[in-house]
Design an enzyme around this catalytic site. Structure first.
Site, short mmCIF file in Angstrom:
data_model
loop_
_atom_site.label_atom_id
_atom_site.label_comp_id
_atom_site.label_asym_id
_atom_site.label_seq_id
_atom_site.Cartn_x
_atom_site.Cartn_y
_atom_site.Cartn_z
N ASP A 146 0.99 0.69 15.70
CA ASP A 146 1.85 -0.21 15.16
C ASP A 146 2.37 -0.77 16.30
O ASP A 146 3.06 -2.10 15.97
CB ASP A 146 2.78 0.52 14.37
CG ASP A 146 2.48 0.55 12.99
OD1 ASP A 146 1.29 0.29 12.68
OD2 ASP A 146 3.11 1.57 12.51
N ILE A 169 -6.49 4.99 15.91
CA ILE A 169 -6.14 5.09 14.70
C ILE A 169 -6.79 4.16 13.38
O ILE A 169 -7.56 4.87 12.44
CB ILE A 169 -4.75 5.17 14.47
CG1 ILE A 169 -4.16 5.92 15.62
CG2 ILE A 169 -4.23 5.59 13.25
CD1 ILE A 169 -4.09 7.15 15.46
N ASP A 217 -8.17 9.75 0.64
CA ASP A 217 -8.72 11.19 0.23
C ASP A 217 -7.97 12.27 0.86
O ASP A 217 -7.80 13.42 0.10
CB ASP A 217 -10.20 11.15 1.02
CG ASP A 217 -10.21 10.89 2.43
OD1 ASP A 217 -9.53 10.10 3.08
OD2 ASP A 217 -10.86 11.80 3.11
N LEU A 218 -7.25 12.15 1.77
CA LEU A 218 -6.39 13.50 2.32
C LEU A 218 -5.33 13.68 1.37
O LEU A 218 -5.01 14.90 1.22
CB LEU A 218 -6.04 13.20 3.71
CG LEU A 218 -7.34 13.31 4.81
CD1 LEU A 218 -6.85 12.61 6.12
CD2 LEU A 218 -7.99 14.33 5.02
N PRO A 240 -8.53 4.69 3.40
CA PRO A 240 -8.72 5.78 2.26
C PRO A 240 -7.63 6.69 2.01
O PRO A 240 -6.65 6.75 2.87
CB PRO A 240 -9.81 6.67 2.93
CG PRO A 240 -9.75 6.51 4.42
CD PRO A 240 -9.12 5.10 4.75
N ARG A 265 0.78 -1.39 0.15
CA ARG A 265 0.01 0.19 -0.08
C ARG A 265 0.87 1.19 0.11
O ARG A 265 0.44 2.29 -0.75
CB ARG A 265 -0.73 -0.14 1.25
CG ARG A 265 -2.29 0.51 1.14
CD ARG A 265 -3.01 0.48 2.47
NE ARG A 265 -4.00 1.58 2.12
CZ ARG A 265 -3.60 2.84 2.37
NH1 ARG A 265 -2.39 3.30 2.71
NH2 ARG A 265 -4.52 3.75 2.25
N ARG A 278 7.86 -8.72 6.12
CA ARG A 278 7.47 -7.46 5.41
C ARG A 278 8.05 -6.18 6.35
O ARG A 278 8.50 -5.23 5.85
CB ARG A 278 6.01 -6.97 5.17
CG ARG A 278 5.58 -8.00 4.33
CD ARG A 278 4.11 -7.22 3.81
NE ARG A 278 3.92 -5.98 3.58
CZ ARG A 278 2.87 -5.30 3.64
NH1 ARG A 278 1.64 -5.97 3.85
NH2 ARG A 278 2.93 -4.11 3.47
N1 EPU Z 1 -7.00 8.31 6.73
C1 EPU Z 1 -7.81 8.85 5.95
N2 EPU Z 1 -7.93 9.59 4.81
C2 EPU Z 1 -6.47 9.45 4.27
C3 EPU Z 1 -5.26 9.12 4.81
C4 EPU Z 1 -5.74 8.37 6.04
O1 EPU Z 1 -9.13 9.26 6.65
O2 EPU Z 1 -6.37 10.04 2.82
C5 EPU Z 1 -7.18 7.87 7.90
C6 EPU Z 1 -6.87 6.34 8.22
O3 EPU Z 1 -7.64 5.43 7.78
C7 EPU Z 1 -6.38 6.11 9.51
C8 EPU Z 1 -5.74 7.59 9.84
O4 EPU Z 1 -6.19 8.47 8.87
O5 EPU Z 1 -7.50 5.99 10.31
C9 EPU Z 1 -4.28 7.35 9.82
O6 EPU Z 1 -3.74 6.70 8.68
P1 EPU Z 1 -2.37 7.28 8.05
O7 EPU Z 1 -2.63 8.03 6.54
O8 EPU Z 1 -1.58 8.11 9.20
O9 EPU Z 1 -1.53 5.81 7.93
P2 EPU Z 1 -0.44 5.63 6.48
O10 EPU Z 1 0.38 6.74 6.53
O11 EPU Z 1 -1.18 4.98 5.24
C10 EPU Z 1 1.42 4.81 8.21
C11 EPU Z 1 2.27 3.55 8.38
C12 EPU Z 1 1.29 2.44 9.11
C13 EPU Z 1 0.74 3.12 10.33
C14 EPU Z 1 0.08 4.63 10.07
C15 EPU Z 1 -0.22 5.17 11.58
C16 EPU Z 1 3.83 3.46 6.47
C17 EPU Z 1 4.08 2.69 5.32
N3 EPU Z 1 2.55 2.98 7.11
O12 EPU Z 1 0.25 4.37 7.40
O13 EPU Z 1 2.18 1.51 9.35
O14 EPU Z 1 0.06 2.21 11.16
O15 EPU Z 1 1.05 5.50 9.53
O16 EPU Z 1 0.80 5.57 12.14
O17 EPU Z 1 4.41 4.31 6.96
C18 EPU Z 1 2.69 -0.82 9.60
O18 EPU Z 1 3.84 -0.43 9.63
O19 EPU Z 1 2.40 -1.89 10.01
C19 EPU Z 1 1.73 0.16 9.34
C20 EPU Z 1 0.35 -0.34 9.25
#
Ligand code: EPU
Length: 424
Positions: free
Chosen positions: A307, A329, A124-125, A122, A92, A399
């Site tokens: 995490d 989260i 969207d942000l 999502p 992802r 991973r």
């Molecule tokens: N969210 C939205 N809209 C968006 C983006 C996110 O509603 O456009 C929501 C998500 O659904 C969630 C929250 O915002 O409820 C936070 O999500 P975030 O976007 O911060 O997650 P991410 O950036 O996709 C990274 C890490 C994750 C970690 C999260 C939260 C990487 C590659 N992934 O994901 O790591 O859980 O931040 O800290 O950096 C893992 O390593 O196992 C892992 C899942």
């Protein structure tokens, strides 16, 4: 398919070194697409996700050379800006090429990531942020297609219902480095991985201030050059080893740790009775007595990280008393609950909250890994359980944790990697 076979009940003791952070490395590697000239990234972990990112960068026209724990990246052919479904569905985090491609090439086509085992994910942000910078964004045949001749600086709010977004902040901040004018990101993610990316971008010539706070300001520049950068230590891996010391009543010297990135975790470990002291280039973690229950809520940094929620649940299942864990989260990130229960943990879920009744004497069983952190929780539980635990589908753990069985074995765990078929 590989599985891990763990004979539990051994105290861990010795020294383990934490690897560079996967979640810092992935957006940093993607940001190399912004540069004219070569970049070198040091202390990269040897992980499947890093390999997938290397393959994606090659597909996008970069020459990538890997040697031991470093990688050099230089774009040679910018003609393909498409990250296809086959790549994105495996990882992802491929979404973090969106901002760099758009800013540097004027177009990016990235397959829309689906949900995953930890719930809805999502983007969207990310898209709202890039649109605010002047991009047009469309969905075509399942791909996000973003276009802009030159991005323009803007004021952007990146908060959502569950807080900010880590990779969304990475995408928008990376894109804004080459925008015309000034961008201010409000409600930016404050995670250390975002700061590490900002440090890399600054080394490339970007003008960024405020990273690590909810307001990041970026003055756009006309071009960026390549740079050399060392990835920060993986705070989630460090936290996982700390819990491993606690759950086995062992004593580990954990090196290459930034304790300032782990204050919420260290605080909870101390609350339940695990001893954590700074020592040399890391921390010494030990636990000699029975652990106590606690309550915890996952939050954006600097709060307790989602995490490490699954791993801490494994720890609390052997602690004395009733614990409460609330996941703020990813409210559906509880696939590990049923598997931990198979090992004898007593866990009741009510929506985004679980109650963990302890102490339970865990007993080994075959269990199934559903995602990266859930599989780490099952390994931790297996280390504490009586008899043999077999964790199936360990490609999930590969991973995010480099050679996990070898490193745990070196500090006294009885753990083997086997082919699932050999066990039949
Ligand atoms: N969210 C939205 N809209 C968006 C983006 C996110 O509603 O456009 C929501 C998500 O659904 C969630 C929250 O915002 O409820 C936070 O999500 P975030 O976007 O911060 O997650 P991410 O950036 O996709 C990274 C890490 C994750 C970690 C999260 C939260 C990487 C590659 N992934 O994901 O790591 O859980 O931040 O800290 O950096 C893992 O390593 O196992 C892992 C899942």
């Amino acid at each position: 398919m590989d599985c891990l076979v763990i004979k539990g009940g051994h105290r861990l003791s010795g020294t383990v070194r934490v690897c560079g952070a996967k979640n810092a490395a992935l957006p940093i590697m993607a940001a190399s697409l912004l540069a004219d000239g070569p970049s070198v990234i040091d202390d990269l972990p040897q992980l499947q996700d890093i390999q997938s990112q290397i393959e994606l960068l090659r597909l996008l026209g970069a020459e990538v050379n890997r040697s031991a724990d470093s990688v050099s990246i230089e774009v040679k052919d910018p003609s393909n800006s498409h990250a296809p479904y086959d790549v994105v569905r495996k990882m992802r985090a491929s979404i973090c090429v969106l901002g760099p491609l758009l800013a540097r090439r004027g177009v990016a086509r990235v397959s829309m990531p689906g949900g995953c085992a930890i719930g809805d994910r999502p983007v969207d942000l990310h898209l709202r942020g890039l649109e605010a910078l002047g991009a047009s964004v469309d969905l075509e045949n399942g791909d996000i297609v973003a276009r802009a001749k030159r991005l323009r600086g803007a004021a952007i709010f990146l908060g959502g219902n569950f807080g900010s977004t880590v990779l969304g902040t990475a995408n928008v901040m990376s894109a804004a480095t080459l925008a015309k004018g000034t961008t201010v990101i409000e409600s930016a993610a404050c995670e250390p991985e975002v700061v590490d990316l900002a440090n890399y971008l600054r080394a490339m010539g970007a003008k960024i201030t405020g990273d690590g706070t909810p307001r990041i300001t970026i003055e756009g520049v006309d071009s960026l050059h390549g740079a050399r950068h060392r990835i920060i230590p993986d705070r989630i891996e460090a936290g996982t080893f700390m819990i491993a010391a606690g759950i086995t009543h062992g004593e580990l010297q954990i090196d290459n740790v930034r304790i300032d990135h782990l204050m919420a975790v260290v605080d909870k470990l101390r609350t339940v009775g695990v001893l954590v002291v700074e020592s040399g280039a890391g921390v010494r973690v030990s636990s000699q007595r029975n652990l106590r229950a606690t309550s915890l809520t996952t939050q954006p940094y600097p709060g307790f990280p989602t995490d490490l929620q699954a791993q801490f649940m494994a720890l609390l299942s052997v602690a004395d008393g009733n614990s409460i864990i609330t996941e703020k989260i990813f409210p559906d990130r509880f696939m590990h609950v049923a598997e931990l229960s198979r090992l004898g943990a007593s866990i009741h879920r009510e929506g985004p909250t679980v109650i963990v009744e302890g102490p339970r004497h865990l007993i080994g069983a075959p269990v199934m890994a559903s995602d990266l952190r859930a599989s780490a929780a099952l390994v931790l539980a297996g280390l504490a359980a009586k008899d043999t635990t077999t964790v199936n589908r360990v490609y999930h753990i590969d991973r995010g944790y480099e050679k996990i069985e070898q490193r745990l074995k070196a500090v006294g765990a009885d753990i083997e990697r086997m082919d699932e078929k050999e066990l039949d």
